[in-house]
Design a protein around this motif. Structure first.
Motif, PDB file in Angstrom:
ATOM      1  N   ARG A  93       0.837  -1.200   0.000  1.00 12.61           N
ATOM      2  CA  ARG A  93       0.000   0.000   0.000  1.00 12.61           C
ATOM      3  C   ARG A  93       0.873   1.251   0.000  1.00 12.61           C
ATOM      4  N   SER A  94       0.579   2.159  -0.925  1.00  7.43           N
ATOM      5  CA  SER A  94       1.305   3.426  -1.035  1.00  7.43           C
ATOM      6  C   SER A  94       0.317   4.574  -1.084  1.00  7.43           C
ATOM      7  N   LYS A  95       0.834   5.762  -0.868  1.00  5.25           N
ATOM      8  CA  LYS A  95       0.007   6.964  -0.936  1.00  5.25           C
ATOM      9  C   LYS A  95       0.541   7.877  -2.035  1.00  5.25           C
ATOM     10  N   LEU A  96      -0.375   8.379  -2.860  1.00  2.82           N
ATOM     11  CA  LEU A  96      -0.016   9.242  -3.979  1.00  2.82           C
ATOM     12  C   LEU A  96      -0.424  10.677  -3.692  1.00  2.82           C
ATOM     13  N   THR A  97       0.318  11.602  -4.290  1.00  2.00           N
ATOM     14  CA  THR A  97      -0.068  13.015  -4.234  1.00  2.00           C
ATOM     15  C   THR A  97      -1.107  13.300  -5.315  1.00  2.00           C
ATOM     16  N   ASP A  98      -1.609  14.539  -5.331  1.00  2.00           N
ATOM     17  CA  ASP A  98      -2.580  14.921  -6.364  1.00  2.00           C
ATOM     18  C   ASP A  98      -2.023  14.665  -7.759  1.00  2.00           C
ATOM     19  N   GLU A  99      -0.789  15.131  -7.977  1.00  2.24           N
ATOM     20  CA  GLU A  99      -0.197  15.037  -9.303  1.00  2.24           C
ATOM     21  C   GLU A  99       0.043  13.575  -9.701  1.00  2.24           C
ATOM     22  N   GLU A 100       0.493  12.755  -8.756  1.00  2.00           N
ATOM     23  CA  GLU A 100       0.769  11.346  -9.058  1.00  2.00           C
ATOM     24  C   GLU A 100      -0.520  10.569  -9.312  1.00  2.00           C
ATOM     25  N   ASP A 146      -7.787   9.909   1.189  1.00  2.00           N
ATOM     26  CA  ASP A 146      -7.853   9.095   2.399  1.00  2.00           C
ATOM     27  C   ASP A 146      -8.730   9.725   3.478  1.00  2.00           C
ATOM     28  N   LYS A 147      -8.822  11.045   3.474  1.00  2.00           N
ATOM     29  CA  LYS A 147      -9.664  11.709   4.468  1.00  2.00           C
ATOM     30  C   LYS A 147     -10.418  12.859   3.810  1.00  2.00           C
ATOM     31  N   GLU A 148     -11.323  13.417   4.552  1.00  2.00           N
ATOM     32  CA  GLU A 148     -12.156  14.493   4.014  1.00  2.00           C
ATOM     33  C   GLU A 148     -11.280  15.644   3.528  1.00  2.00           C
ATOM     34  N   PRO A 149     -11.439  16.062   2.250  1.00  2.00           N
ATOM     35  CA  PRO A 149     -10.606  17.149   1.731  1.00  2.00           C
ATOM     36  C   PRO A 149     -10.854  18.451   2.490  1.00  2.00           C
ATOM     37  N   GLU A 150      -9.766  19.209   2.662  1.00  2.00           N
ATOM     38  CA  GLU A 150      -9.859  20.508   3.319  1.00  2.00           C
ATOM     39  C   GLU A 150      -9.150  21.558   2.468  1.00  2.00           C
ATOM     40  N   LEU A 151      -9.693  22.767   2.490  1.00  2.00           N
ATOM     41  CA  LEU A 151      -9.141  23.851   1.700  1.00  2.00           C
ATOM     42  C   LEU A 151      -7.721  24.157   2.155  1.00  2.00           C
ATOM     43  N   GLY A 152      -6.802  24.257   1.170  1.00  2.00           N
ATOM     44  CA  GLY A 152      -5.423  24.606   1.466  1.00  2.00           C
ATOM     45  C   GLY A 152      -4.571  23.448   1.941  1.00  2.00           C
ATOM     46  N   GLU A 153      -5.134  22.246   1.980  1.00  2.00           N
ATOM     47  CA  GLU A 153      -4.386  21.084   2.449  1.00  2.00           C
ATOM     48  C   GLU A 153      -4.328  20.029   1.349  1.00  2.00           C
TER      49      GLU A 153
END
Length: 429
Positions: free
Chosen positions: A250-257, A290-297
């Motif tokens: 299991r890996s975690k990706l960024t927005d761009e990836e 993975d979690k609820e999106p938050e503005l600026g994060e």
């Protein structure tokens, strides 16, 4: 007298050598002006190129199954397994006592009846698939064998195509008769296996119904293969968690990836603990944070890489390194990236001239560039095209002093040696 004559002859030869070379320089200056000195040259190579995304990961189960218990069924009594136990389909997991035998019997009969309806539906589907397969056989055996009806030809009857695609859910417009028949047989085999599994479940509920007449205690069996990962301390749900035998990283990706990683991409996974690297593939990328999106994060997106045939040295919890192959070219013709000037590569011909070639460039990985047209592996090229003074001109390479040994000179042969001596003295075009 002899000594003086030798000095005179040496002086005359030296004078002639200098004079001839000055004459050649003066009368063939254009030839010298057109010659490029190539300091760095190399050959194109054949190699495998892979563009990879490297991500840290942790070994996890590929599938996690949860077993639930409803107190409406009765009173939970005990677990029949412990954490860490290996279970298979049919392994007893826990027991409970039925409070209302009649209600429980009706529930089991309802489940058995539902399974029987599912079996009937699947068997009807198998009958339809067998009918389509017989139609294909009739087409290829009753008609004369031509290019249109041979097993290697495609199906040209639109209605047959629509019927088969409707049943199997696969586009077969370009498939041959043999390929279509193979697809239908595969689908029939899958459905027959499903019938077998459903019949086993029906038998289980029939046995539970019969068991109620002897005892109010019911044993619940596992429907999965794997390892018991967690047992609830009370009767909280999930009551039991089972990890499947299959492992995933299991890996975690960024927005761009997450934008370009898709399911099905091949990967390599390395475990320092197991001391080995194994192959895998990306299961899927639903692009869900993975979690609820938050503005600026920045959000992170989890993906699983299914591992192929891990050994016993691989287990849940290991920290690993994932190399996700986003693009690859096997057996590619490659050159250094410095040797390309736009889509032009300067090659060094065996005749001693610089020849520019227009090529098509492919995958670029680190300092290597794929060239998939107009260049073969093993051809000599200029590493730095800015060394080229003029295309289609002659070229020379600097003298390498450390290669001027008697062993190298002896390897040339007498004929080849004289050839290069004359080339250095006589003018040539």
């Amino acid at each position: 007298m002899d000594r003086q004559l030798k000095w005179i002859l040496a002086g005359i030869l030296g004078f002639l050598f200098v004079s001839v070379n000055l004459y050649l320089i003066k009368n063939d200056f254009d030839m010298i002006d057109r010659t490029s000195i190539v300091y760095d040259q190399t050959t194109s190579k054949e190699e495998d190129l892979r563009e990879v995304l490297v991500k840290d990961g942790v070994i996890h189960t590929a599938n996690e199954q949860h077993i639930y218990f409803s107190e409406q069924l009765g009173m939970f009594t005990r677990f029949l397994v412990e954490e860490g136990d290996i279970v298979t389909a049919g392994t007893p997991l826990y027991e409970y006592d039925v409070l209302d035998l009649e209600e429980q019997r009706l529930l089991f009969e309802s489940e058995a009846e539902q399974i029987r309806r599912e079996i009937t539906t699947v068997q009807s589907y198998i009958t339809e698939l067998n009918g389509l397969e017989r139609e294909l056989t009739t087409v290829t055996t009753t008609q004369p064998t031509t290019s249109a009806t041979s097993p290697q030809s495609v199906i040209d009857n639109l209605q047959d195509i629509l019927n088969i695609e409707l049943e199997v859910g696969v586009n077969i417009s370009d498939a041959t008769v043999d390929q279509t028949r193979s697809l239908l047989n595969q689908k029939i085999g899958e459905q027959e296996a499903a019938v077998g599994r459903l019949q086993a479940q029906e038998d289980k509920y029939e046995a539970l119904i019969d068991g109620l007449e002897e005892s109010p205690t019911v044993q619940v069996e596992s429907e999965f293969n794997g390892k018991i990962a967690h047992l609830s301390e009370g009767v909280d749900n999930p009551l039991i968690t089972i990890y499947s035998d299959s492992l995933a990283s299991r890996s975690k990706l960024t927005d761009e990836e997450a934008l370009y990683i898709i399911g099905g991409l091949n990967a390599r996974v390395t475990s320092p603990v197991a001391g080995s690297t194994i192959s895998g593939s990306v299961d899927s990328n639903p692009k869900l944070p993975d979690k609820e999106p938050e503005l600026g994060e920045k959000s992170l997106y989890s993906i699983d890489i299914n591992l192929l045939d891990p050994s016993q040295d691989w287990f849940v919890g290991q920290q690993v390194v994932n190399e996700i192959i986003t693009d690859e070219s096997i057996g590619a013709t490659t050159v250094p990236i410095t040797s390309t000037n736009s889509n032009i590569i300067s090659t060094l011909s065996p005749q001693g001239f610089i020849q520019p070639r227009i090529v098509d460039l492919g995958l670029r990985v680190e300092d290597r560039q794929e060239v998939y047209t107009n260049l073969e592996p093993g051809e000599w090229i200029v590493t730095d095209p800015f060394q080229v003074e003029r295309n289609y001109s002659a070229y020379i390479t600097p003298m390498t002093i450390n290669r001027l040994t008697t062993d190298n000179l002896g390897g040339l042969g007498q004929r080849t040696g004289w050839k290069y001596v004359l080339l250095g003295v006589l003018p040539h075009q």
